[in-house]
Design a protein around this motif. Structure first.
Motif, PDB file in Angstrom:
ATOM      1  N   GLY A 217      68.624  53.920 -19.419  1.00 15.67           N
ATOM      2  CA  GLY A 217      67.715  53.827 -20.558  1.00 15.67           C
ATOM      3  C   GLY A 217      68.234  54.576 -21.768  1.00 15.67           C
ATOM      4  N   CYS A 218      68.824  55.744 -21.533  1.00 15.34           N
ATOM      5  CA  CYS A 218      69.366  56.523 -22.650  1.00 15.34           C
ATOM      6  C   CYS A 218      70.551  55.812 -23.282  1.00 15.34           C
ATOM      7  CB  CYS A 218      69.774  57.911 -22.162  1.00 15.34           C
ATOM      8  SG  CYS A 218      68.386  59.001 -21.764  1.00 15.34           S
ATOM      9  N   LEU A 219      71.394  55.193 -22.468  1.00 14.61           N
ATOM     10  CA  LEU A 219      72.550  54.496 -23.007  1.00 14.61           C
ATOM     11  C   LEU A 219      72.144  53.232 -23.769  1.00 14.61           C
ATOM     12  CD1 LEU A 219      75.069  54.804 -20.032  1.00 14.61           C
ATOM     13  CD2 LEU A 219      75.063  56.097 -22.169  1.00 14.61           C
ATOM     14  N   VAL A 220      71.094  52.565 -23.306  1.00 12.87           N
ATOM     15  CA  VAL A 220      70.670  51.317 -23.931  1.00 12.87           C
ATOM     16  C   VAL A 220      69.811  51.566 -25.162  1.00 12.87           C
ATOM     17  CG1 VAL A 220      69.261  49.244 -23.614  1.00 12.87           C
ATOM     18  CG2 VAL A 220      70.818  49.988 -21.796  1.00 12.87           C
ATOM     19  N   ALA A 221      68.804  52.448 -25.015  1.00 17.72           N
ATOM     20  CA  ALA A 221      67.816  52.596 -26.085  1.00 17.72           C
ATOM     21  C   ALA A 221      67.627  54.023 -26.568  1.00 17.72           C
ATOM     22  CB  ALA A 221      66.469  52.043 -25.612  1.00 17.72           C
ATOM     23  N   GLY A 222      68.346  54.960 -25.990  1.00 18.34           N
ATOM     24  CA  GLY A 222      68.205  56.342 -26.435  1.00 18.34           C
ATOM     25  C   GLY A 222      67.006  57.060 -25.868  1.00 18.34           C
ATOM     26  N   VAL A 223      66.289  56.454 -24.925  1.00 20.20           N
ATOM     27  CA  VAL A 223      65.131  57.082 -24.287  1.00 20.20           C
ATOM     28  C   VAL A 223      65.228  56.861 -22.778  1.00 20.20           C
ATOM     29  CG1 VAL A 223      63.618  56.821 -26.281  1.00 20.20           C
ATOM     30  CG2 VAL A 223      63.709  55.007 -24.562  1.00 20.20           C
ATOM     31  N   ARG A 224      64.487  57.653 -22.026  1.00 24.35           N
ATOM     32  CA  ARG A 224      64.501  57.501 -20.574  1.00 24.35           C
ATOM     33  C   ARG A 224      63.863  56.175 -20.168  1.00 24.35           C
ATOM     34  NH1 ARG A 224      62.976  63.403 -17.917  1.00 24.35           N
ATOM     35  NH2 ARG A 224      64.745  64.556 -18.820  1.00 24.35           N
ATOM     36  N   TRP A 225      64.241  55.728 -18.980  1.00 25.90           N
ATOM     37  CA  TRP A 225      63.682  54.484 -18.446  1.00 25.90           C
ATOM     38  C   TRP A 225      62.340  54.765 -17.771  1.00 25.90           C
ATOM     39  CZ3 TRP A 225      66.665  49.723 -17.876  1.00 25.90           C
ATOM     40  CH2 TRP A 225      65.938  48.689 -17.272  1.00 25.90           C
ATOM     41  N   VAL A 226      62.283  55.783 -16.932  1.00 26.02           N
ATOM     42  CA  VAL A 226      61.089  56.085 -16.141  1.00 26.02           C
ATOM     43  C   VAL A 226      60.046  56.772 -17.017  1.00 26.02           C
ATOM     44  CG1 VAL A 226      60.191  57.293 -14.120  1.00 26.02           C
ATOM     45  CG2 VAL A 226      62.502  56.296 -14.070  1.00 26.02           C
ATOM     46  N   ASP A 227      58.820  56.285 -16.946  1.00 27.93           N
ATOM     47  CA  ASP A 227      57.715  56.881 -17.692  1.00 27.93           C
ATOM     48  C   ASP A 227      57.178  58.067 -16.896  1.00 27.93           C
ATOM     49  OD1 ASP A 227      55.649  57.502 -19.325  1.00 27.93           O
ATOM     50  OD2 ASP A 227      54.596  55.585 -19.170  1.00 27.93           O
ATOM     51  N   PHE A 241      58.013  50.286 -22.448  1.00 28.07           N
ATOM     52  CA  PHE A 241      58.229  49.246 -23.453  1.00 28.07           C
ATOM     53  C   PHE A 241      58.398  47.880 -22.794  1.00 28.07           C
ATOM     54  CE2 PHE A 241      60.464  52.740 -26.084  1.00 28.07           C
ATOM     55  CZ  PHE A 241      59.234  53.266 -26.440  1.00 28.07           C
ATOM     56  N   LEU A 242      59.149  47.834 -21.683  1.00 26.60           N
ATOM     57  CA  LEU A 242      59.417  46.568 -21.014  1.00 26.60           C
ATOM     58  C   LEU A 242      58.151  45.980 -20.393  1.00 26.60           C
ATOM     59  CD1 LEU A 242      62.815  47.454 -19.304  1.00 26.60           C
ATOM     60  CD2 LEU A 242      62.473  45.930 -21.244  1.00 26.60           C
ATOM     61  N   SER A 243      57.279  46.850 -19.892  1.00 28.70           N
ATOM     62  CA  SER A 243      56.032  46.355 -19.291  1.00 28.70           C
ATOM     63  C   SER A 243      55.055  45.848 -20.347  1.00 28.70           C
ATOM     64  CB  SER A 243      55.376  47.465 -18.462  1.00 28.70           C
ATOM     65  OG  SER A 243      55.006  48.564 -19.291  1.00 28.70           O
ATOM     66  N   GLN A 244      55.106  46.431 -21.529  1.00 27.59           N
ATOM     67  CA  GLN A 244      54.202  46.025 -22.602  1.00 27.59           C
ATOM     68  C   GLN A 244      54.747  44.858 -23.409  1.00 27.59           C
ATOM     69  OE1 GLN A 244      53.639  49.647 -24.823  1.00 27.59           O
ATOM     70  NE2 GLN A 244      52.222  50.528 -23.328  1.00 27.59           N
ATOM     71  N   GLN A 245      56.052  44.813 -23.567  1.00 25.60           N
ATOM     72  CA  GLN A 245      56.706  43.758 -24.350  1.00 25.60           C
ATOM     73  C   GLN A 245      57.859  43.174 -23.529  1.00 25.60           C
ATOM     74  OE1 GLN A 245      55.486  42.814 -27.208  1.00 25.60           O
ATOM     75  NE2 GLN A 245      54.063  44.499 -27.608  1.00 25.60           N
ATOM     76  N   PRO A 246      57.574  42.205 -22.647  1.00 27.04           N
ATOM     77  CA  PRO A 246      58.630  41.676 -21.772  1.00 27.04           C
ATOM     78  C   PRO A 246      59.827  41.093 -22.518  1.00 27.04           C
ATOM     79  CG  PRO A 246      56.450  40.978 -21.029  1.00 27.04           C
ATOM     80  CD  PRO A 246      56.262  41.615 -22.380  1.00 27.04           C
ATOM     81  N   TRP A 247      59.647  40.670 -23.775  1.00 22.34           N
ATOM     82  CA  TRP A 247      60.760  40.081 -24.517  1.00 22.34           C
ATOM     83  C   TRP A 247      61.887  41.083 -24.753  1.00 22.34           C
ATOM     84  CZ3 TRP A 247      62.062  42.428 -29.053  1.00 22.34           C
ATOM     85  CH2 TRP A 247      61.096  43.223 -29.663  1.00 22.34           C
ATOM     86  N   ILE A 248      61.583  42.392 -24.607  1.00 25.23           N
ATOM     87  CA  ILE A 248      62.625  43.410 -24.793  1.00 25.23           C
ATOM     88  C   ILE A 248      63.709  43.269 -23.729  1.00 25.23           C
ATOM     89  CG2 ILE A 248      63.049  45.904 -24.890  1.00 25.23           C
ATOM     90  CD1 ILE A 248      60.312  46.313 -25.993  1.00 25.23           C
ATOM     91  N   TRP A 249      63.368  42.624 -22.598  1.00 23.60           N
ATOM     92  CA  TRP A 249      64.383  42.401 -21.574  1.00 23.60           C
ATOM     93  C   TRP A 249      65.573  41.626 -22.123  1.00 23.60           C
ATOM     94  CZ3 TRP A 249      65.192  44.672 -17.144  1.00 23.60           C
ATOM     95  CH2 TRP A 249      64.136  45.249 -16.455  1.00 23.60           C
ATOM     96  N   VAL A 250      65.326  40.796 -23.138  1.00 22.32           N
ATOM     97  CA  VAL A 250      66.428  40.045 -23.754  1.00 22.32           C
ATOM     98  C   VAL A 250      67.435  41.017 -24.365  1.00 22.32           C
ATOM     99  CG1 VAL A 250      67.043  38.368 -25.522  1.00 22.32           C
ATOM    100  CG2 VAL A 250      64.925  38.077 -24.203  1.00 22.32           C
ATOM    101  N   GLY A 251      66.929  42.027 -25.057  1.00 20.48           N
ATOM    102  CA  GLY A 251      67.812  43.024 -25.651  1.00 20.48           C
ATOM    103  C   GLY A 251      68.547  43.831 -24.598  1.00 20.48           C
ATOM    104  N   VAL A 252      67.820  44.211 -23.530  1.00 21.27           N
ATOM    105  CA  VAL A 252      68.446  44.980 -22.455  1.00 21.27           C
ATOM    106  C   VAL A 252      69.547  44.159 -21.784  1.00 21.27           C
ATOM    107  CG1 VAL A 252      68.056  46.105 -20.229  1.00 21.27           C
ATOM    108  CG2 VAL A 252      66.382  46.358 -22.067  1.00 21.27           C
ATOM    109  N   GLY A 253      69.246  42.881 -21.537  1.00 20.50           N
ATOM    110  CA  GLY A 253      70.257  42.019 -20.940  1.00 20.50           C
ATOM    111  C   GLY A 253      71.460  41.824 -21.838  1.00 20.50           C
ATOM    112  N   SER A 254      71.225  41.734 -23.156  1.00 22.22           N
ATOM    113  CA  SER A 254      72.328  41.577 -24.108  1.00 22.22           C
ATOM    114  C   SER A 254      73.228  42.800 -24.104  1.00 22.22           C
ATOM    115  CB  SER A 254      71.773  41.326 -25.508  1.00 22.22           C
ATOM    116  OG  SER A 254      70.979  40.156 -25.548  1.00 22.22           O
TER     117      SER A 254
END
Length: 284
Positions: A217-227, A241-254
């Motif tokens: 999470g830090c490498l991808v978005a600068g924040v932790r993955w686990v809430d 973020f991913l649970s609230q906005q599933p479309w963000i998975w597109v960015g993570v996958g990219s």
């Protein structure tokens, strides 16, 4: 770390020195300055901002030399400039911006030394490592991994090419140069660091699945993955973020796809590029 300005918790020895002057001298004419001891944001953050900009330039030069004739240098500089960690640390009055610059310089000088085997590049690599370590003492983990892999790769190159073992003096000399400057400055901090390691429970942790997810999470978005604080509505966590906005998975996958393509390119480039690829995960 007490009141010692050169032994701060973040290891920001260099910035503790650099920020004293600008922070107290950028307040304009005496009539417009605040009370004695007033901290001026521009002077306080300016050194980190400059270091962040120079880091982008060094990364551009490094990638241009690693992948000549491609657009990798422009994409690398763009992605680094947009990464939340780079944006944050280049604006904070801390030593991490200088650490990033030192590591970038170390990689560039190591690449030139690998390609040309000239003393000036070996010395530059050592001084860059000292600069990074002085800026943030936690860089030691990465530098140990990088130097170990680099030395193994250089030994393999010398043995495979049936060159004289005198070729080892270059990298060894560069590493010794960095250590000569770093050790005397860091030795006074060792008792404090050892005490912190013994007393601060938060420093010790288990590197389980949650740790690796947080690293991703830090490498991808600068924040932790686990809430870790689900009851806090403003807690920043990529998993939330991913649970609230599933479309963000597109960015993570990219980002994952870009990382995979970049890893393949580094493997194909060979030499120092492979050391760069492995040193980061190994140091983790």
């Amino acid at each position: 770390m007490g009141r010692n300005p050169l032994a701060q918790p973040g290891g920001e020895q260099l910035h503790a020195v650099l920020r004293v002057g600008p922070a107290q001298s950028c307040g304009g004419p005496p009539a417009h300055r605040g009370p004695v001891g007033t901290v001026h944001e521009v002077g306080l953050r300016f050194p980190s901002w400059v270091a962040g900009l120079v880091t982008l330039v060094v990364v551009w030069i490094l990638l241009r030399r690693l992948f000549p004739g491609s657009a990798a240098c422009w994409w690398g500089m763009l992605l680094l400039g947009l990464h939340p960690w780079h944006v944050r640390y280049s604006s904070e009055a801390r030593g991490y911006a200088f650490m990033m610059l030192g590591v970038a310089l170390c990689l560039y000088f190591a690449l030139r030394a690998w390609q040309e085997n000239r003393w000036r590049w070996w010395v530059g690599m050592g001084l860059a490592q000292f600069f990074a370590l002085w800026s943030f003492s936690g860089t030691l983990y990465y530098l140990v991994a990088f130097n170990g892999l680099f030395l193994l790769g250089w030994v393999w190159r010398v043995w495979k090419g049936r060159q004289g073992w005198g070729q080892l003096w270059g990298p060894l000399f560069g590493m010794v140069v960095g250590a000569m400057f770093a050790v005397p400055l860091l030795l006074p901090m060792l008792p404090q660091l050892l005490k912190a390691l013994q007393n601060n429970v938060s420093i010790h942790g288990h590197m389980g699945l949650g740790w690796w997810l947080d690293l991703a999470g830090c490498l991808v978005a600068g924040v932790r993955w686990v809430d870790s604080d689900p009851g806090n509505p403003v807690n920043l966590a990529l998993g939330r973020f991913l649970s609230q906005q599933p479309w963000i998975w597109v960015g993570v996958g990219s980002v994952g796809l870009l990382a995979a393509l970049g890893s393949v390119a580094l493997v194909r480039a060979g030499g120092v590029a492979r050391v760069i690829l492995v040193a980061g995960p190994l140091a983790s």
